[in-house]
Enzyme design. Sequence first.
Site, PDB file in Angstrom:
ATOM      1  N   GLU A  97     -69.460  -1.189 -41.515  1.00  0.00           N
ATOM      2  CA  GLU A  97     -70.107  -2.456 -41.201  1.00  0.00           C
ATOM      3  C   GLU A  97     -71.528  -2.338 -41.732  1.00  0.00           C
ATOM      4  O   GLU A  97     -72.364  -1.679 -41.126  1.00  0.00           O
ATOM      5  CB  GLU A  97     -70.151  -2.715 -39.688  1.00  0.00           C
ATOM      6  CG  GLU A  97     -70.768  -4.064 -39.387  1.00  0.00           C
ATOM      7  CD  GLU A  97     -71.570  -4.143 -38.093  1.00  0.00           C
ATOM      8  OE1 GLU A  97     -71.694  -5.240 -37.548  1.00  0.00           O
ATOM      9  OE2 GLU A  97     -72.088  -3.108 -37.629  1.00  0.00           O
ATOM     10  N   ASP A 119     -70.152   1.477 -37.156  1.00  0.00           N
ATOM     11  CA  ASP A 119     -71.012   0.412 -36.636  1.00  0.00           C
ATOM     12  C   ASP A 119     -72.413   0.522 -37.228  1.00  0.00           C
ATOM     13  O   ASP A 119     -73.003   1.605 -37.262  1.00  0.00           O
ATOM     14  CB  ASP A 119     -71.081   0.547 -35.101  1.00  0.00           C
ATOM     15  CG  ASP A 119     -71.781  -0.620 -34.440  1.00  0.00           C
ATOM     16  OD1 ASP A 119     -71.280  -1.746 -34.576  1.00  0.00           O
ATOM     17  OD2 ASP A 119     -72.825  -0.407 -33.799  1.00  0.00           O
TER      18      ASP A 119
HETATM   19  C1  GLC Z   1     -72.400  -4.227 -34.516  1.00  0.00           C
HETATM   20  C2  GLC Z   1     -71.308  -4.744 -33.632  1.00  0.00           C
HETATM   21  C3  GLC Z   1     -71.917  -5.647 -32.606  1.00  0.00           C
HETATM   22  C4  GLC Z   1     -72.917  -4.851 -31.796  1.00  0.00           C
HETATM   23  C5  GLC Z   1     -73.946  -4.184 -32.691  1.00  0.00           C
HETATM   24  C6  GLC Z   1     -74.731  -3.120 -31.961  1.00  0.00           C
HETATM   25  O1  GLC Z   1     -72.989  -5.208 -35.267  1.00  0.00           O
HETATM   26  O2  GLC Z   1     -70.331  -5.375 -34.401  1.00  0.00           O
HETATM   27  O3  GLC Z   1     -70.956  -6.213 -31.771  1.00  0.00           O
HETATM   28  O4  GLC Z   1     -73.561  -5.681 -30.884  1.00  0.00           O
HETATM   29  O5  GLC Z   1     -73.346  -3.527 -33.773  1.00  0.00           O
HETATM   30  O6  GLC Z   1     -73.962  -1.969 -31.771  1.00  0.00           O
END
Ligand code: GLC
Length: 550
Positions: free
Chosen positions: A268, A210
């Site tokens: 991500e 994340d």
């Molecule tokens: C990422 C997740 C999202 C979340 C954010 C904070 O972007 O995909 O859903 O709100 O991180 O952890």
Amino acid sequence: MLHSDSAAPWWADAAVYQVYIRSFADGDGDGVGDLAGLRARIPYLAELGVDAIWINPWYPSPQADGGYDVADFRDIEPAYGTLAEADLLIAEAHAAGLRVILDIVPNHTSDQHAWFQAALAGDAAARARYLFRPGKGEHGELPPTNWKSVFGGPAWTRLVHPDGTPGEWYLHLFAPAQPDLDWENAEVRAEFEEILRFWFDRGVDGFRVDVAHGLVKDQSFADADGPMGLLRNDHTHPAWDNDGVHEIYRGWRRVADSYDPPRIFVAEAWVSGNERLARYLRPDELHTAFQFDFLGVPFSAAAMAPVVDSARDAVAVAGGTTTWVLSNHDVVRHVTRYARSQPEHYIDSAWDRRRWADEKADLDLGVRRARAATLFVLALPGTVYLYQGEELGLPEVEEIPDEARRDPVFQMSTDGDVGRDGCRIPLPWGGDGAASGFSPAGAHAAPWLPQPAGWERFSVTAQEDDPASVLSLYRAALRLRRTYLRGATDFAWVHRSDDVVAFRVGPVEVWTNTGGSPVPLPAGEVLLASAGGAPDGFLPGAATAWLHRS
Ligand code: GLC
């Protein structure tokens, strides 16, 4: 049996199904998805034809941000089940041929995490694991920097001592209940490698990372006005994509490689361009990183083809593989993105939820285009992630009463963003269960987010015996993908024009027509088409066909 062959690692061409566990399937009738529900649906996932599941955070959490506020990284949220059930799920998934990828959230913890609670209680070592800073101004009344939170409002919150006097500020790039960790701190680094081991030891096959681009902050903590939105990051902002993150991932790779079979990562990382993304994919770092460009690309051959080129060029530099995505739990579902007039070009902002207000969605058109885009993406070499419910053709639910919304974006946004609840509505399974089959029959509680009227028509039960359904298309496509496309990397364009694009992979030629009128197809057996209705030898508008060419 788990698929693997010696030529390519399993993940290089995997289809991974994203399970947003809270909304997937409710096994115990409390209106919240859980491990019991997920375990019961493993046969469904295996039959769908995916190779792995990625489960959004399932750890104990106050749910200030749908579980991305983690209170304990080594346990299961009680509403979802127990660690013992998680072990069973991992074993059962493996037995059904599915790998299991979890979600690690290293940028921040919940404010209820023991570390942050200890920091608040004055423990200096715990405090040093977060980013506390004195305020600016004569009395420290101004935040240390002008950074904005991704969700809206300032990225700093000031503490108040028990006697009521104000104290220092702490950084939270997301909600105030998600304090950022200080990755300059060696204890933080050591802790996360231990958390990885905790789950790898239990048989987990990998992690989605994340906010992988956010962990290391530029130590100048300088003011910056750069974009902070989730899909609008810019590496010139001191919070994002600092080169120091790469050393962390080299350490994580060593941990993953110490297992047999090696464990894997998918990042991500919302960074500014594929060159920056490729840096996460160097051979001693992360295996894959989501290629998010399709989340912002209109349904247009002219716009889709360059995304493929750019992504493939970038991973080629790093020797990696591409990772395609059309939807996830943070963006408007692609049926709805495609249900309105398409922008001319890539739009650098989540097809955001403000701009739709005035234009009615044509969901029949949206589904038709979504089917075509899905066949386009599923044929590209690389990994593909499918977001739960897209195989049912679910649209974004745009009409949710304000009082039912749960996403902190809705509360915090300063520019009218209604948030992400609309893509997180509990799944309709059909049958005799409550909430269109999301909950068991006789369930005592309503689903945690309301389903719209008529949701039942999208259910698995309603679609599974209908050869024309979206579910049948996904099943057929995933089956053919395994037969013809697995391991094929010999990609080549065979046609490109404004409305029509075609490429060849292995023995399959893929033709996509994003225009409104039929176009001629070359000779060849049609293995699968997203839409019919054109004369023989023609591909209708808003459609994709897979041809077998020998
Ligand atoms: C990422 C997740 C999202 C979340 C954010 C904070 O972007 O995909 O859903 O709100 O991180 O952890």
